[in-house]
Scaffold this active site. Structure first.
Site, short mmCIF file in Angstrom:
data_model
loop_
_atom_site.label_atom_id
_atom_site.label_comp_id
_atom_site.label_asym_id
_atom_site.label_seq_id
_atom_site.Cartn_x
_atom_site.Cartn_y
_atom_site.Cartn_z
N GLU A 113 44.27 44.00 45.18
CA GLU A 113 44.06 45.31 44.55
C GLU A 113 43.71 45.03 43.10
O GLU A 113 44.59 44.72 42.29
CB GLU A 113 45.35 46.15 44.63
CG GLU A 113 45.75 46.56 46.03
CD GLU A 113 44.92 47.72 46.57
OE1 GLU A 113 43.92 48.09 45.93
OE2 GLU A 113 45.28 48.23 47.63
N CYS A 125 44.35 51.68 36.94
CA CYS A 125 43.19 51.09 37.64
C CYS A 125 42.20 52.19 38.03
O CYS A 125 41.00 51.94 38.12
CB CYS A 125 43.65 50.31 38.86
SG CYS A 125 44.69 51.27 39.98
P1 NAD Z 1 47.00 40.24 35.49
O1 NAD Z 1 45.97 39.79 36.46
O2 NAD Z 1 46.99 39.66 34.14
O3 NAD Z 1 48.47 39.95 36.07
C1 NAD Z 1 48.91 40.48 37.30
C2 NAD Z 1 50.03 39.62 37.84
O4 NAD Z 1 49.54 38.32 38.18
C3 NAD Z 1 51.19 39.39 36.85
O5 NAD Z 1 52.41 39.47 37.54
C4 NAD Z 1 50.93 37.96 36.38
O6 NAD Z 1 52.10 37.29 35.92
C5 NAD Z 1 50.40 37.32 37.63
N1 NAD Z 1 49.61 36.09 37.43
C6 NAD Z 1 48.97 35.67 36.32
N2 NAD Z 1 48.34 34.48 36.56
C7 NAD Z 1 48.58 34.18 37.86
C8 NAD Z 1 48.18 33.11 38.71
N3 NAD Z 1 47.40 32.12 38.28
N4 NAD Z 1 48.58 33.11 39.99
C9 NAD Z 1 49.35 34.14 40.47
N5 NAD Z 1 49.77 35.17 39.71
C10 NAD Z 1 49.38 35.20 38.42
O7 NAD Z 1 46.91 41.83 35.45
P2 NAD Z 1 47.71 42.83 34.51
O8 NAD Z 1 47.19 42.73 33.12
O9 NAD Z 1 49.16 42.67 34.74
O10 NAD Z 1 47.31 44.25 35.15
C11 NAD Z 1 46.18 44.96 34.78
C12 NAD Z 1 45.10 44.84 35.85
O11 NAD Z 1 45.62 45.24 37.10
C13 NAD Z 1 43.92 45.76 35.58
O12 NAD Z 1 42.73 45.05 35.84
C14 NAD Z 1 44.11 46.87 36.59
O13 NAD Z 1 42.92 47.55 36.94
C15 NAD Z 1 44.70 46.14 37.73
N6 NAD Z 1 45.42 47.05 38.61
C16 NAD Z 1 44.88 47.34 39.83
C17 NAD Z 1 45.51 48.24 40.67
C18 NAD Z 1 44.94 48.56 42.02
O14 NAD Z 1 45.66 49.12 42.84
N7 NAD Z 1 43.68 48.27 42.31
C19 NAD Z 1 46.72 48.84 40.29
C20 NAD Z 1 47.24 48.53 39.03
C21 NAD Z 1 46.58 47.63 38.21
#
Ligand code: NAD
Length: 553
Positions: A247, A281
């Site tokens: 997502e 998002c």
């Molecule tokens: P992010 O990708 O920076 O982090 C998301 C999660 O991934 C965090 O828990 C982080 O610690 C973890 N992470 C980081 N590096 C990783 C790796 N190498 N392997 C596994 N996990 C890792 O995103 P964010 O800044 O926390 O969230 C914002 C983003 O999320 C925006 O792009 C937003 O659009 C998206 N989002 C999407 C939805 C949806 O349903 N489509 C919902 C909410 C947010």
């Protein structure tokens, strides 16, 4: 243009990391950045408890979820305080977009899970297979890994966790390092509701913990976050053929047709762009307005944006009673009640704020008209950005191509429906979109031409609160779905069970090959598929005669 600050240096696995209130930068707690070994051990504990849970009758599993729902409803103020504290959003918004969504999911699961998990008959069309009974079973994966973002720190992980648990899985949940306390509230309430603590392992830590989780014994991964991290997760998952749901981000377009109610559409645009400080998002990230109502629409948006009140929950002193039974909310302090006067809170951190600022500056430099906001508001706190309206934007600007994820509403005109659809589809993302028109049939017809997982006619964002509706995107916005029936399907694997009703009968297609078998099959193919009736009848006779001449092994 401000340089975008680099992310803070990573915490070493095993060390503690601090969680800050984004409005004030006060430290609200510290938690361990778990090591790969600790994470693997947590997943093993969950895996050991899962078979018993999967064998527990569905109604007993749902009873725990029901109890969880009652506790959440009773303790909603305490939980929203935790959410507001670590994510910065107004408490009423936490109630509407987090608590309500989770409680509705509990109801959805109670209403739909028993039928969903009931063995599903698979009738056979092929006459040769009529003597068999086919059924589809839905099996839990084992341990589902869930990695979550910070923007909806309670609803995103809770909906996924509850769906995974209800279908018989155990869960290893890695919340965002910026907002882990909301997931710890989820864990606390589920334990209080009677869930075996081994079944939900909350893995605290940063990206290194998320990466480590991918190498454990999880059997499915549900990742929500940015496209960049989603690609990393997909690569790691591919290396071990781990099924994933991704997502990811969005750049959702809103189309305002010439027959739209300008008052309604402008309210939707302002709420859709600035709700949760634009960090959703499904935010309205691009707005296309018919040229005939463009200036009127902009004027209404400016007037409404002007009325928005920015701020954050101020917290009274924490509960100093030393009572060990205090919830994390009580330990961190209660909100002062002024919260209900707030429309827009802070952004999550300085890096996110700098991305927003760079998008606005790039747009203005390339000729966009700045009609409201446009800069940070340091007098309110470190991460506040003024709700911003940009007019006359175009697709050369970063603000129309990359996810801004902040309180920015970029608007431009279109002349024809075809142009509006082409602009809406001109994006690498495809999460959701919206169309405003007084003619619902026209809106629904246009919705079919937009490449997005969800299209709303005359509303924005609300699809996330409809538990029955699948949530997810196409193109760079991700793979798979959460929520609703499609979300349930992601938490199980289909097992087809087929039993023959004639256990004493050798099957006609078994060994005993030779010319008679070839004739039997040739006649049988004609019987089923020949165009002419006469040929089909001849095929039936040929097949039967040949079969009677055969000796099966
Ligand atoms: P992010 O990708 O920076 O982090 C998301 C999660 O991934 C965090 O828990 C982080 O610690 C973890 N992470 C980081 N590096 C990783 C790796 N190498 N392997 C596994 N996990 C890792 O995103 P964010 O800044 O926390 O969230 C914002 C983003 O999320 C925006 O792009 C937003 O659009 C998206 N989002 C999407 C939805 C949806 O349903 N489509 C919902 C909410 C947010």
């Amino acid at each position: 243009m401000n340089a975008i600050p680099k992310p803070e240096p990573a915490t070493q696995p095993g060390a503690q990391f601090a969680i800050h209130n984004p409005a004030t930068h006060e430290t609200i707690g510290t938690l361990p950045n778990l090591t790969a070994k600790q994470i693997a051990a947590a997943v093993d504990r969950a895996a050991a408890a899962q078979p018993r849970w999967a064998a527990t009758p569905v109604r007993d599993r749902l009873r725990i979820l029901s109890r969880f729902g009652e506790l959440l409803c009773d303790q909603k103020e305490a939980v929203t305080a935790v959410i507001s504290r670590e994510a910065g959003k107004p408490q009423a918004e936490a109630l509407s977009t987090e608590i309500l969504v989770v409680l509705d999911t509990v109801k959805y699961l109670k209403d739909n899970l028993p039928a969903f998990l009931r063995p599903e008959p698979v009738p056979h069309g092929n006459p040769a297979m009529k003597l068999k009974r086919g059924q589809l079973l839905r099996e839990a994966y084992g341990v589902v890994g869930i990695i979550s973002p910070w923007n909806y720190p309670f609803s995103v992980p809770s909906v996924q966790t509850l769906t995974a648990l209800a279908t018989g899985n155990a869960v290893a949940l890695k919340p965002s390092e910026f907002t882990p306390f909301s997931s710890l509230e989820l864990e606390r309430l589920l334990r209080e509701a009677g869930l075996d603590p081994a079944l939900l392992q909350v893995i605290t830590g940063d990206g290194s913990a998320g990466a480590a989780l991918l190498s454990t014994n999880v059997q499915k991964m549900v990742f929500t976050g940015s496209v960049a991290t989603g690609k990393r997760v997909a690569q790691a998952a591919a290396a071990r053929l781990l099924p994933v749901v991704l997502e990811l981000g969005g750049k959702d377009p809103m189309i305002v047709l010439e027959d739209a109610d300008v008052d309604v559409a402008s309210s939707a645009a302002v709420w859709g762009a600035f709700m949760n400080a634009g960090q959703t998002c499904l935010s309205v990230e691009r707005c296309y307005v018919h040229e005939s109502i463009y200036e009127k629409f902009l004027k209404a948006c400016i007037a409404k944006t002007d009325k928005l009140r920015l701020g954050h929950s101020r917290l009274l002193r924490p509960d100093q009673s030393g009572n060990n039974k205090s919830t994390p909310a009580q330990k961190m302090g209660r909100p002062d009640g002024a919260d209900s006067e707030i429309d827009v809170g802070p952004m999550i951190h300085e890096r996110q704020l700098s991305i927003v600022q760079s998008h606005v500056e790039d747009a203005v430099k390339r000729g966009a008209r700045l009609l409201a906001g446009g800069s940070p508001l340091p007098q309110l706190g470190p991460n506040f950005f003024a709700p911003t309206i940009l007019a006359d934007v175009d697709h050369s600007m970063t603000v129309m191509r990359e996810e801004t994820f902040g309180p920015v509403l970029p608007v431009r005109t279109f002349k024809t429906e075809d142009e509006a659809i082409a602009l809406a589809n001109d994006s690498e993302y495809g999460l959701a979109a919206s169309i405003f028109t007084k003619n619902r049939a026209r809106g629904e017809a246009l919705a079919r031409r937009i490449n997005a997982g969800t299209v709303m006619v005359n509303d924005v964002l609300a699809c996330f609160g409809i538990s029955e509706a699948p949530h997810g995107g196409v193109k760079a916005s991700g793979i798979g779905r959460t929520h609703g029936r499609f979300g349930l399907e992601e938490m199980v694997w289909p097992k087809y069970v087929d039993s023959d009703r004639m256990p004493r009968m050798k099957k006609l297609w078994w060994y005993g090959y030779g010319p008679a078998f070839a004739n039997q099959m040739s006649g049988f193919v004609d019987l089923l598929f020949a165009k002419k009736l006469i040929k089909r009848m001849q095929g039936g006779v040929k097949s039967t005669k040949s079969y009677l001449r055969r000796k099966l092994l």
